[in-house]
Design an enzyme around this catalytic site. Structure first.
Site: not given
Lengths: 353, 476
Positions: B324-325
């Site tokens: 996700h990041g």
């Protein structure tokens, strides 16, 4: 199946048209610049900003169209304290040009940019005011909006640019720079369908009834109230670069000069006479922004001269003590500036006569 | 190009009209061109990465088929595909994160290590399409599908615009065959597609963006609000991210359906999950199933005993957080889920051992509480997701526990408006889950449904929030 499709389209069209008609009827009618010293809805709905042609005053009247920024809008003061209103009074009192029925049409708003000035100047190609005053400063040509689309603007003015009669008056360089499909489509859709403008008025009305509703349920950055007309005049906070002391930073660079050149060229093309005026400012030589101001002064002087546009430098015409900010004036300076402008208008008309 | 723009509203019908009249080859070429236009609309240079990923996996697919009888070569080709895609992803997404952390680690051990951030602009959708192309290579390697010999159809599979930027992450075995035949588009497809698009826009512009206002207020200054308001802000983010992403998926599914193409569902009312395991079967289904099929199962899945399954699950959820990041708060989000899932499986094991499991036909009274408990656990996990850094995570949990000074800012009775909206959202979800609301609506006379849809368009225009909130999953 074909029958069902046609009925489906018809129902959809009927509901959509009905709702747009309702929105049109519900949206309040805004007085024009002939009746008001400034746009009572701040950024929204001003007839001059959304209609192709403006309302004409009576035959014996003379008109000055004023294109300027927040200094002329003077949102921090009651409308009758701003210099546009006072200029009109002075022109009538002095019977400048032998006329006692002057109108000063204040087409100014907070945060105006050359993107909007160009459109208003294009609109003026279709109208015949007696004089156009373009009171401007370096912050109207900030580098940040050089390649921006209409979405950068806060006023309704870009809606005008989606009309062919106005669009064709704008130079190619302008469209190359500012044409963004999404922004232009948005402006066009908002121009065509009143339903799109309805939420802003509806939520500001809700905010009037239930304070806070607009910012918490509709738009966190919107804190002016189109619905409330004259009672409040709070500007939308600018989402712009700020300096060390949180002051706004409007960078003026070679791009800005290009924007200024284009605007002066557009004013030159008007059939009505136009005067470009450097707006009064309070300059602090120690402030890093003063360099931009001086560069702008140099540019506007040389460009106006090379393009053959009438120019007046009133940037240092007012005492620094009577400024609210570096460019906003207190009531005394508004009066002084109106007097200086009245002199400019008178001398210009005398010169012509 | 974004779904919630007038540009897309113009783009979609133009592409659809041309698609309907073209023959198969023309359709494929036209859709491919339209997909690249869609992707390159804002930043054309990103198109080159998409093309590189496409060329790499197309070639790898053909290579694996060519060397069908040589397992080592096939494995090498698969490794090239995976390495290529992961290198591209790592370079643009994780270089600064890993660089800075390795440099920090080096300093910890006394080395003079520094890292100069490269600040690459993350190419939109890179996490989605690299995963999609990797799934193709893996499936060809496993001989689940045959390699595609037609570059145009393969390139279209990678770049098909409705699901290119933020999923659902499609499988070649599902999407490719649909792109290879001339789909018949029926009125039902058009009607269903438009309905999904409208609902998707409504979820994004009216629901998610409205809850975003509350969330933004709270996460900007958690120390300044009362404990109740901070709890509300956290729960509002749960609704925001769900409708933001599910709304996007609705538009993607609806847009694809207009072309007669079915793409997979991505959400199944995750806020009504009975357990965390159930949540992961309902949330971002295309990603979780990707991780299940291509990471969890190859690691051994449930096949090698309970402890190994817990370790495997933990690895997958941590990697999922990192997907996700490139930031520690995303990693911690994954770790949080890993820990809770491990506890959940241990609890299941204990239940089984002690014979506490509900017998078949025995009535359960725990559904409501377990749903509520899971809902709270999921929403608390989203604090890691939403916070810009670990400091804010700390502030939020501090405020949630009522340990902060708090309440210098107040939003008055609007807190109750948001609480009411939260409840309303929950009621609608319950009606959809247990009372088949959607099916009931679908059975209404078509004229009534049509009127409803027309009113939805009007509601969209009138009630959409005036706040430019980008899709949350675009940053991934």
């Amino acid at each position: 199946m074909r029958g069902k499709t046609i009925i489906a389209l018809a129902v959809f069209a009927w509901v959509f048209i009905l709702c747009n008609a309702l929105a049109f009827l519900l949206l309040p009618d805004v007085p024009s610049s002939l009746e008001e010293a400034r746009n009572p809805f701040r950024f929204r709905g001003f007839p001059e900003f959304v209609r192709g042609s403006s309302q004409a005053p009576s035959a014996d009247a003379k008109t000055v169209v004023l294109l300027s920024n927040s200094q002329a809008y003077a949102g921090e003061l009651p409308p009758n304290y701003g210099y546009p209103y006072r200029l009109r009074k002075l022109l009538n009192q002095r019977a400048v040009g032998g006329c006692t029925n002057w109108y000063v049409l204040n087409w100014s708003s907070d945060g105006m940019t050359s993107i909007e000035y160009m459109i208003l100047a294009a609109k003026l190609r279709h109208e015949q005011p007696d004089l156009v005053l373009a009171v401007t400063g370096y912050a109207d040509y900030r580098a940040a909006h050089y390649a921006e689309g209409f979405g950068f603007c806060r006023t309704d003015v870009p809606r005008l640019a989606t009309r062919w009669s106005i669009a064709r008056e704008l130079p190619r360089s302008y469209w190359r720079r500012h044409f963004k499909v999404e922004d232009t489509l948005t402006a066009w859709v908002h121009d065509q369908f009143p339903l799109n403008r309805f939420p802003e008025y509806f939520w500001s009305w809700m905010d009037f009834k239930f304070p806070g509703a607009q910012r918490l349920l509709y738009s966190p950055f919107l804190d002016y109230r189109p619905w409330e007309l004259r009672k409040k005049s709070i500007a939308k906070p600018l989402q712009l670069k700020t300096g060390p002391a949180q002051e706004l930073v409007f960078v003026y660079d070679r791009h800005s000069r290009e924007l200024l050149t284009e605007y002066l060229g557009q004013l030159k093309r008007l059939s009505s006479p136009a005067i470009v005026i450097s707006q009064p400012v309070r300059v602090n030589p120690d402030d890093f922004r003063s360099a931009w101001h001086f560069q702008f002064q140099e540019d506007i002087r040389s460009l106006a001269s090379s393009q053959g546009v009438a120019y007046e430098d009133l940037s240092q015409a007012l005492p620094g003590a009577d400024f609210i900010t570096s460019s906003h004036l207190n009531p005394d300076n508004h009066l002084r500036f109106a007097e200086r402008l009245a002199n400019v208008v008178a001398s210009h008309l005398d010169g012509r006569n | 190009m974004l779904f919630n723009t007038y540009t897309y509203a113009l783009f979609l019908p133009i592409v659809l009209l041309a698609y309907l009249v073209l023959p198969l080859r023309g359709r494929q070429l036209f859709l491919l061109a339209a997909s690249y236009l869609f992707y390159c609309w804002e930043t054309p240079i990103y198109g080159s990465l998409l093309l590189i990923s496409t060329l790499l996996d197309f070639a790898c697919g053909l290579g694996m088929e060519k060397y069908d009888a040589r397992p080592k070569v096939r494995k090498l080709i698969l490794a090239i595909s995976l390495t290529g895609n992961l290198t591209m992803l790592s370079f643009f997404k994780y270089a600064d994160f890993f660089g800075a952390n390795f440099a920090g680690l080096g300093r910890l051990f006394g080395f003079e290590t520094t890292w100069t951030p490269m600040h690459f602009l993350l190419p939109v959708g890179i996490s989605f399409y690299t995963f999609q192309t990797m799934s193709y290579a893996i499936e060809v390697y496993r001989r689940q599908i045959k390699a595609d010999r037609d570059f145009v159809s393969f390139a279209l599979f990678v770049s098909f615009f409705p699901q290119l930027v933020a999923g659902p992450i499609e499988r070649a075995s599902h999407l490719l065959p649909q792109l290879m035949v001339r789909q018949k588009v029926t009125m039902d497809d058009i009607s269903y597609g438009l309905t999904r698009i409208l609902f998707g826009l409504f979820r994004k512009l009216v629901i998610a963006d409205r809850f975003a206002i509350m969330t933004d207020h709270v996460f900007a200054a958690p120390d300044s609000y009362s404990t109740f308001t901070v709890w509300l802000g956290v729960l509002c983010f749960g609704i925001q991210i769900y409708h933001d992403f599910a709304g996007y998926s609705d538009i993607a599914i609806g847009s694809a359906r207009l072309f007669g193409i079915n793409i997979m569902e991505n959400f199944r009312r995750p806020m009504l999950s009975k357990s965390l395991a159930d949540f992961w079967n309902r949330w971002h289904i295309s990603l979780t199933s990707w991780f299940r099929d291509y990471l969890f199962t190859p690691l051994g899945g449930f096949r090698r005993g309970g402890v190994r399954a817990i370790v495997n699950g933990s690895i997958v959820l941590t990697v999922c957080g990192l997907w996700h990041g490139a930031s520690w708060h995303f990693v911690l989000w994954g770790v949080y889920h890993a820990v809770l899932m491990s506890l959940y499986y241990i609890w299941k094991f204990v239940q089984k051992r002690m014979g506490w499991r509900r017998k078949k036909g025995q009535r359960s009274y725990g559904l409501g509480p377990s749903m509520l408990f899971t809902y709270l656990l999921v929403n608390l996990s989203l604090v890691f997701f939403r916070s810009p850094d670990m400091a804010v995570v700390g502030q939020i949990f501090h405020a949630l526990a009522g340990l902060h000074a708090g309440a210098s800012l107040a939003i008055g009775w609007y807190a109750w408006v948001f609480a009411g909206l939260l409840l309303l959202n929950f009621v609608v979800e319950v009606l959809q889950e247990f009372f088949r609301l959607n099916e009931r609506i679908a059975r209404l006379p078509w004229g009534l449904r049509l009127l409803g849809m027309s009113l939805l368009v009007v509601l969209l225009a009138a009630a959409a929030v005036n706040n430019d909130v980008p899709y949350i999953y675009f940053q991934f």
